[in-house]
Design an enzyme around this catalytic site. Structure first.
Site, PDB file in Angstrom:
ATOM      1  N   ASP A  71       0.812  -1.221   0.000  1.00 56.73           N
ATOM      2  CA  ASP A  71       0.000   0.000   0.000  1.00 56.73           C
ATOM      3  C   ASP A  71       0.843   1.266   0.000  1.00 56.73           C
ATOM      4  OD1 ASP A  71       0.740  -0.695   2.673  1.00 56.73           O
ATOM      5  OD2 ASP A  71      -0.747   0.709   3.448  1.00 56.73           O
ATOM      6  N   GLU A 125      -0.208  -1.174   5.612  1.00 61.09           N
ATOM      7  CA  GLU A 125       0.850  -0.792   6.544  1.00 61.09           C
ATOM      8  C   GLU A 125       0.790   0.689   6.888  1.00 61.09           C
ATOM      9  OE1 GLU A 125       4.874   0.645   7.788  1.00 61.09           O
ATOM     10  OE2 GLU A 125       3.683   1.242   6.057  1.00 61.09           O
TER      11      GLU A 125
END
Length: 358
Positions: A71, A125
């Protein structure tokens, strides 16, 4: 949307960057990663949600884990990627899709490493800890993360960054009593009372503890403030959200106790926290990695998922081609030669002999 894992690592990085994957929207990139890895007969691949795990099973004496998050932070007019000279620009180039590309290239091209390897590509994350994909794997499938040593492909500028700092967010609440603003003396202004909270923050002097030979630099900062009822009402509550970044000589409990002490007299509510991790460079596998890579070692001044591995008893370091000071910026970029250098160092380590550093 396909990924060619045999293309040069800079081209692969650009391809990974151009698949948008803001936290919570990693499905397309996870699918492309899974599809590409499943073509490799030397790897066993599993997908758990938007987390993809690929493993060799060669019966080697040591297993290492290479992990990277898929991400990015929200876009800021910085897609698609573009090349200018030796720099690749775009959202996630440094944090941390260049590291992901290195791991993908290694997964495809190092078919018979000297140690078994687990490649982990995970989601969420960059957001609150409760959504972190590596956390979910640690809780539901810890066997997939087992190993003797782990490398987080986080941006480090080609250096090894040991351990990580912990992070804790708390809400500090100042209270008062509502009144009409025309008769303010009949109430108590909570926003004014919050000035004492800001005084603590202004007076704070960061601690710089040395842990296992590496110097960390703590931080304590207000990141949000909210209060107010209406334009003619004295507010009875003001909340200051504070983020504390603490060195790995403290536990989460230590961090919370410290915050409650310095904000004594105010209501303190913990909203989020993740533990720190000690450098772990005294572990033989970590020391051998540092010696073989030839990279300089420094402390990680931020939180990363090395802390997840530390909780699982797996020593871990941060090492990747991205420049950490560029993370989350609009003009984020990665130096293309550094991606290739990182790939080559990792390849040398994975293919080299298993030795115990002296």
């Amino acid at each position: 949307m396909g990924l060619d894992l045999y293309s040069d690592v800079a081209g692969l990085t650009a391809a990974v960057v151009d698949i948008e994957s803001v936290s919570g929207g990693e499905e397309s990139l996870a699918g492309a990663v899974e599809e590409a890895l499943r073509t490799l007969p030397h790897l066993a691949v599993e997908r758990v949600g938007n987390n993809v795990v690929a493993r060799t099973d060669l019966g080697r004496a040591e297993r290492v884990v290479l992990a990277g998050h898929l991400d990015t932070v929200p876009l800021n007019g910085n897609l698609p990627s573009r090349v200018e000279g030796d720099r690749l620009y775009g959202c996630g180039t440094t944090d941390m899709k260049s590291g992901v590309a290195v791991a993908l290239r290694l997964a495809a091209t190092v078919e018979a490493p000297s140690r078994d390897v687990t490649y982990v590509f995970y989601d969420c994350e960059e957001v609150e800890a409760a959504r972190n994909g590596l956390r979910h794997l640690a809780e539901s499938r810890p066997e997939l993360l087992a190993g003797d040593f782990a490398v987080l492909m986080e941006p480090t500028g080609g250096l090894i960054e040991g351990g990580c700092q912990g992070t804790m967010r708390v809400q500090i609440t100042a209270t008062g009593e509502r009144a009409h603003s025309a008769r303010a003396w009949m109430g108590s202004n909570a926003i004014h009372s919050a000035g004492a909270i800001l005084d603590v923050l202004r007076a704070y002097e960061p601690s710089r503890p040395v842990v296992d030979g590496l110097e960390y630099h703590e931080g304590l900062n207000a990141v949000f403030i909210s209060g107010g009822v209406a334009g003619n009402v004295i507010p009875d509550e003001c909340v200051v959200t504070v983020n504390y970044r603490f060195a790995p000589d403290k536990s989460l409990a230590d961090a919370e106790a410290y915050l409650r002490e310095i904000f004594a007299g105010f209501q303190v509510t913990v909203t989020d926290g993740a533990p720190a991790a000690r450098p772990g460079l005294n572990h033989p596998a970590a020391a051998a990695f540092a010696a073989m890579s030839g990279a300089e070692v420094r402390a990680k001044l931020g939180w990363t998922d090395v802390a997840r591995f530390a909780e699982l008893g797996v020593p871990a370091v941060n090492y990747g081609p991205g420049e950490p000071t560029l993370a989350h910026t609009r003009d984020e970029y990665v130096e293309i030669p550094l991606i290739a250098e990182c790939e080559q160092r990792m390849r040398t380590w994975l293919e080299g002999p298993i030795t115990v550093a002296s």
